[in-house]
Scaffold this motif. Sequence first.
Motif, PDB file in Angstrom:
ATOM      1  N   ASP A 287     -33.600 -14.213  11.642  1.00  0.00           N
ATOM      2  CA  ASP A 287     -33.663 -14.053  13.749  1.00  0.00           C
ATOM      3  C   ASP A 287     -33.034 -13.480  13.701  1.00  0.00           C
ATOM      4  OD1 ASP A 287     -33.166 -15.929  15.780  1.00  0.00           O
ATOM      5  OD2 ASP A 287     -34.991 -15.443  16.170  1.00  0.00           O
ATOM      6  N   ARG A 288     -33.455 -12.655  15.214  1.00  0.00           N
ATOM      7  CA  ARG A 288     -32.660 -11.999  15.548  1.00  0.00           C
ATOM      8  C   ARG A 288     -31.086 -12.280  16.337  1.00  0.00           C
ATOM      9  NH1 ARG A 288     -31.938  -6.690  17.206  1.00  0.00           N
ATOM     10  NH2 ARG A 288     -30.423  -6.046  19.030  1.00  0.00           N
ATOM     11  N   ASP A 289     -31.369 -13.751  17.073  1.00  0.00           N
ATOM     12  CA  ASP A 289     -29.891 -14.363  17.556  1.00  0.00           C
ATOM     13  C   ASP A 289     -29.115 -14.284  16.975  1.00  0.00           C
ATOM     14  OD1 ASP A 289     -31.493 -13.349  20.194  1.00  0.00           O
ATOM     15  OD2 ASP A 289     -32.371 -15.376  20.913  1.00  0.00           O
ATOM     16  N   SER A 290     -29.703 -15.439  15.179  1.00  0.00           N
ATOM     17  CA  SER A 290     -28.675 -16.165  14.539  1.00  0.00           C
ATOM     18  C   SER A 290     -28.526 -14.834  13.541  1.00  0.00           C
ATOM     19  CB  SER A 290     -30.268 -16.739  13.465  1.00  0.00           C
ATOM     20  OG  SER A 290     -30.498 -17.427  13.414  1.00  0.00           O
ATOM     21  N   ALA A 291     -28.834 -13.763  13.626  1.00  0.00           N
ATOM     22  CA  ALA A 291     -28.339 -12.541  12.947  1.00  0.00           C
ATOM     23  C   ALA A 291     -27.100 -12.273  13.336  1.00  0.00           C
ATOM     24  CB  ALA A 291     -29.364 -11.384  12.878  1.00  0.00           C
ATOM     25  N   ARG A 292     -27.359 -12.105  14.773  1.00  0.00           N
ATOM     26  CA  ARG A 292     -26.068 -11.735  15.349  1.00  0.00           C
ATOM     27  C   ARG A 292     -25.272 -12.531  15.764  1.00  0.00           C
ATOM     28  NH1 ARG A 292     -24.184 -13.080  20.324  1.00  0.00           N
ATOM     29  NH2 ARG A 292     -23.079 -11.337  21.585  1.00  0.00           N
ATOM     30  N   GLN A 293     -25.506 -13.995  15.874  1.00  0.00           N
ATOM     31  CA  GLN A 293     -24.623 -15.243  16.095  1.00  0.00           C
ATOM     32  C   GLN A 293     -23.574 -14.864  14.419  1.00  0.00           C
ATOM     33  OE1 GLN A 293     -26.466 -18.880  16.737  1.00  0.00           O
ATOM     34  NE2 GLN A 293     -26.157 -18.060  18.495  1.00  0.00           N
ATOM     35  N   ALA A 294     -24.394 -14.785  13.067  1.00  0.00           N
ATOM     36  CA  ALA A 294     -23.593 -14.713  11.684  1.00  0.00           C
ATOM     37  C   ALA A 294     -22.262 -13.399  11.814  1.00  0.00           C
ATOM     38  CB  ALA A 294     -24.647 -14.741  10.944  1.00  0.00           C
ATOM     39  N   LEU A 295     -23.252 -12.291  12.109  1.00  0.00           N
ATOM     40  CA  LEU A 295     -21.716 -11.289  12.292  1.00  0.00           C
ATOM     41  C   LEU A 295     -20.925 -11.528  13.154  1.00  0.00           C
ATOM     42  CD1 LEU A 295     -25.049  -7.990  12.297  1.00  0.00           C
ATOM     43  CD2 LEU A 295     -23.638  -8.273  10.846  1.00  0.00           C
ATOM     44  N   VAL A 296     -20.784 -11.884  14.610  1.00  0.00           N
ATOM     45  CA  VAL A 296     -19.524 -12.983  15.065  1.00  0.00           C
ATOM     46  C   VAL A 296     -19.274 -13.294  14.081  1.00  0.00           C
ATOM     47  CG1 VAL A 296     -18.817 -13.741  17.177  1.00  0.00           C
ATOM     48  CG2 VAL A 296     -20.745 -12.158  17.559  1.00  0.00           C
ATOM     49  N   GLN A 297     -19.338 -14.476  13.547  1.00  0.00           N
ATOM     50  CA  GLN A 297     -18.867 -14.954  12.730  1.00  0.00           C
ATOM     51  C   GLN A 297     -18.093 -14.429  11.971  1.00  0.00           C
ATOM     52  OE1 GLN A 297     -20.140 -18.816  11.812  1.00  0.00           O
ATOM     53  NE2 GLN A 297     -19.590 -19.926  10.354  1.00  0.00           N
ATOM     54  N   ALA A 298     -18.200 -13.802  10.797  1.00  0.00           N
ATOM     55  CA  ALA A 298     -18.293 -12.787   9.761  1.00  0.00           C
ATOM     56  C   ALA A 298     -17.526 -11.744   9.881  1.00  0.00           C
ATOM     57  CB  ALA A 298     -19.154 -12.348   8.852  1.00  0.00           C
ATOM     58  N   ARG A 299     -17.660 -10.927  11.408  1.00  0.00           N
ATOM     59  CA  ARG A 299     -16.547 -10.530  12.332  1.00  0.00           C
ATOM     60  C   ARG A 299     -17.484  -8.873  11.407  1.00  0.00           C
ATOM     61  NH1 ARG A 299     -10.290 -11.913  10.779  1.00  0.00           N
ATOM     62  NH2 ARG A 299     -10.258 -13.756  13.038  1.00  0.00           N
ATOM     63  N   ASN A 300     -18.565  -9.252  11.799  1.00  0.00           N
ATOM     64  CA  ASN A 300     -19.437  -7.827  11.880  1.00  0.00           C
ATOM     65  C   ASN A 300     -19.232  -7.491   9.979  1.00  0.00           C
ATOM     66  OD1 ASN A 300     -19.764  -8.093  14.164  1.00  0.00           O
ATOM     67  ND2 ASN A 300     -18.292  -6.215  14.252  1.00  0.00           N
ATOM     68  N   ASP A 301     -18.312  -8.117   9.302  1.00  0.00           N
ATOM     69  CA  ASP A 301     -19.220  -7.987   7.918  1.00  0.00           C
ATOM     70  C   ASP A 301     -20.606  -8.280   7.516  1.00  0.00           C
ATOM     71  OD1 ASP A 301     -19.512  -8.102   4.911  1.00  0.00           O
ATOM     72  OD2 ASP A 301     -16.982  -7.818   4.665  1.00  0.00           O
ATOM     73  N   VAL A 302     -21.309  -7.388   7.150  1.00  0.00           N
ATOM     74  CA  VAL A 302     -22.835  -7.451   6.665  1.00  0.00           C
ATOM     75  C   VAL A 302     -22.919  -8.966   5.661  1.00  0.00           C
ATOM     76  CG1 VAL A 302     -25.147  -6.734   6.440  1.00  0.00           C
ATOM     77  CG2 VAL A 302     -23.430  -5.448   7.606  1.00  0.00           C
ATOM     78  N   ASN A 303     -22.405  -8.134   4.765  1.00  0.00           N
ATOM     79  CA  ASN A 303     -22.292  -8.996   3.192  1.00  0.00           C
ATOM     80  C   ASN A 303     -22.490 -10.558   3.875  1.00  0.00           C
ATOM     81  OD1 ASN A 303     -23.366  -7.415   1.321  1.00  0.00           O
ATOM     82  ND2 ASN A 303     -21.490  -6.613   1.320  1.00  0.00           N
ATOM     83  N   VAL A 304     -20.898 -10.955   4.512  1.00  0.00           N
ATOM     84  CA  VAL A 304     -20.519 -12.453   4.473  1.00  0.00           C
ATOM     85  C   VAL A 304     -21.744 -12.996   5.248  1.00  0.00           C
ATOM     86  CG1 VAL A 304     -18.873 -13.512   5.398  1.00  0.00           C
ATOM     87  CG2 VAL A 304     -18.498 -11.974   4.085  1.00  0.00           C
ATOM     88  N   ALA A 305     -21.818 -12.041   6.851  1.00  0.00           N
ATOM     89  CA  ALA A 305     -23.479 -12.860   7.410  1.00  0.00           C
ATOM     90  C   ALA A 305     -23.696 -13.432   6.375  1.00  0.00           C
ATOM     91  CB  ALA A 305     -23.228 -11.765   8.490  1.00  0.00           C
ATOM     92  N   THR A 306     -24.620 -11.941   5.686  1.00  0.00           N
ATOM     93  CA  THR A 306     -26.079 -12.414   4.874  1.00  0.00           C
ATOM     94  C   THR A 306     -25.592 -14.249   3.976  1.00  0.00           C
ATOM     95  OG1 THR A 306     -26.387  -9.847   4.697  1.00  0.00           O
ATOM     96  CG2 THR A 306     -27.189 -11.851   2.779  1.00  0.00           C
ATOM     97  N   ASN A 307     -24.451 -14.155   3.908  1.00  0.00           N
ATOM     98  CA  ASN A 307     -24.487 -15.484   3.037  1.00  0.00           C
ATOM     99  C   ASN A 307     -24.257 -16.261   4.250  1.00  0.00           C
ATOM    100  OD1 ASN A 307     -22.936 -16.022  -0.283  1.00  0.00           O
ATOM    101  ND2 ASN A 307     -22.031 -17.817   1.540  1.00  0.00           N
ATOM    102  N   ILE A 308     -23.876 -16.276   5.624  1.00  0.00           N
ATOM    103  CA  ILE A 308     -23.801 -17.204   6.336  1.00  0.00           C
ATOM    104  C   ILE A 308     -25.400 -18.098   6.726  1.00  0.00           C
ATOM    105  CG2 ILE A 308     -23.278 -18.490   8.409  1.00  0.00           C
ATOM    106  CD1 ILE A 308     -20.969 -16.174   7.907  1.00  0.00           C
ATOM    107  N   LEU A 309     -26.096 -17.070   6.746  1.00  0.00           N
ATOM    108  CA  LEU A 309     -27.427 -17.500   7.003  1.00  0.00           C
ATOM    109  C   LEU A 309     -28.127 -17.512   5.454  1.00  0.00           C
ATOM    110  CD1 LEU A 309     -28.330 -13.674   8.662  1.00  0.00           C
ATOM    111  CD2 LEU A 309     -28.260 -15.966   9.807  1.00  0.00           C
ATOM    112  N   LEU A 310     -28.256 -17.457   4.642  1.00  0.00           N
ATOM    113  CA  LEU A 310     -28.172 -18.279   3.928  1.00  0.00           C
ATOM    114  C   LEU A 310     -28.202 -19.426   3.505  1.00  0.00           C
ATOM    115  CD1 LEU A 310     -28.537 -15.418   0.937  1.00  0.00           C
ATOM    116  CD2 LEU A 310     -30.460 -16.136   1.553  1.00  0.00           C
ATOM    117  N   GLU A 311     -26.818 -20.093   3.762  1.00  0.00           N
ATOM    118  CA  GLU A 311     -26.658 -20.879   3.671  1.00  0.00           C
ATOM    119  C   GLU A 311     -27.197 -22.226   4.400  1.00  0.00           C
ATOM    120  OE1 GLU A 311     -22.164 -21.066   3.691  1.00  0.00           O
ATOM    121  OE2 GLU A 311     -21.279 -21.004   1.535  1.00  0.00           O
ATOM    122  N   ALA A 312     -26.924 -21.659   5.964  1.00  0.00           N
ATOM    123  CA  ALA A 312     -28.174 -22.055   6.817  1.00  0.00           C
ATOM    124  C   ALA A 312     -28.916 -22.526   6.603  1.00  0.00           C
ATOM    125  CB  ALA A 312     -27.985 -20.906   8.146  1.00  0.00           C
TER     126      ALA A 312
END
Length: 315
Positions: A287-312
């Motif tokens: 989801d776009r909103d979830s993707a944006r929040q994950a990027l903010v949490q991961a400091r715009n690191d796409v790989n880390v944001a992907t892992n955060i979303l997968l964990e969620a």
Amino acid sequence: MNGGPSGFTNAPVTKTFIIASALFTIFFGIQGRFNSLGLSYQDIFGKLRLWKLIMSIFAFSSTPELMFGLFLLYYFRVFERQIGSNKYSVFITFTILNSLLFEVIAVALLKDPAANLVTPGPYGLIFASFVPFFFDIPVSTRFRVFGLYFSDKSFIYLAGIQLLLSSWKRSILPGMCGILAGSLYRLNVFYIRKAKFPEFITSFFSRISLPSMGNPHSASTRNVAGNIPSYPARQMEAIETFWSIRNILCWLTFMNYRLQRNYPAPVQSTPEPPEDSISTLVSMGFDRDSARQALVQARNDVNVATNILLEAQSH
């Protein structure tokens, strides 16, 4: 050559071992202590560095060895599903201890005080697993390339050869010791194949294992009311294996980022995520909103944001 369900389903012992091996390797890599790993005559018969004996079971000495090693450990989870987590725990313990004993004997016979003769890593377990792989896993597909005949098992053998020759003599020695240990297990020495651990030991691995890192898109590949076409079993297996290995690599990237940066919780000063990063995550099905929040949490690191979303998604 079907590995069964995707991810680490019914393979908690394998999952725990892979996570431990990855964490130890990352830790020593960050510390820059890869060169201090490995067994030598002095380590065993001189100062008796027990920590090196323990680390030689888990930590690989380089990133390529880690990738090939984790891939093989992940594939060989099929044996845990075949014989059960309890007996597979016995297999791990038996093969690791015996291969370690053979390595100590080999180092004692070679008697080279200055050289690290044995590269670290779970070579004993990996190459012991090639024994049941050779005898018990049937060939289901054969094909020909440039006049040479291959099977679906050839890729596993090629990965094993790559790992066996990764450090030349230092990796060949533990690999051969692992094959010997696996042969002893198959010969049922001391009736080891009938041995079992107390049930609470294997249930312990199930409790401490992280949430399953299986295929996050498995639901989309099912044939629901005839609207989504089904895929052949082999194609499904390839897709599931790809996503499982991808998720492992994302998780390792996330842990490496945490250990290197030790980053705190997201702060308000984090810049707005780039639109292309958001689009990349949205294209993966998030989801776009979830993707944006994950990027903010991961400091715009796409790989880390992907892992955060997968964990969620796994919770």
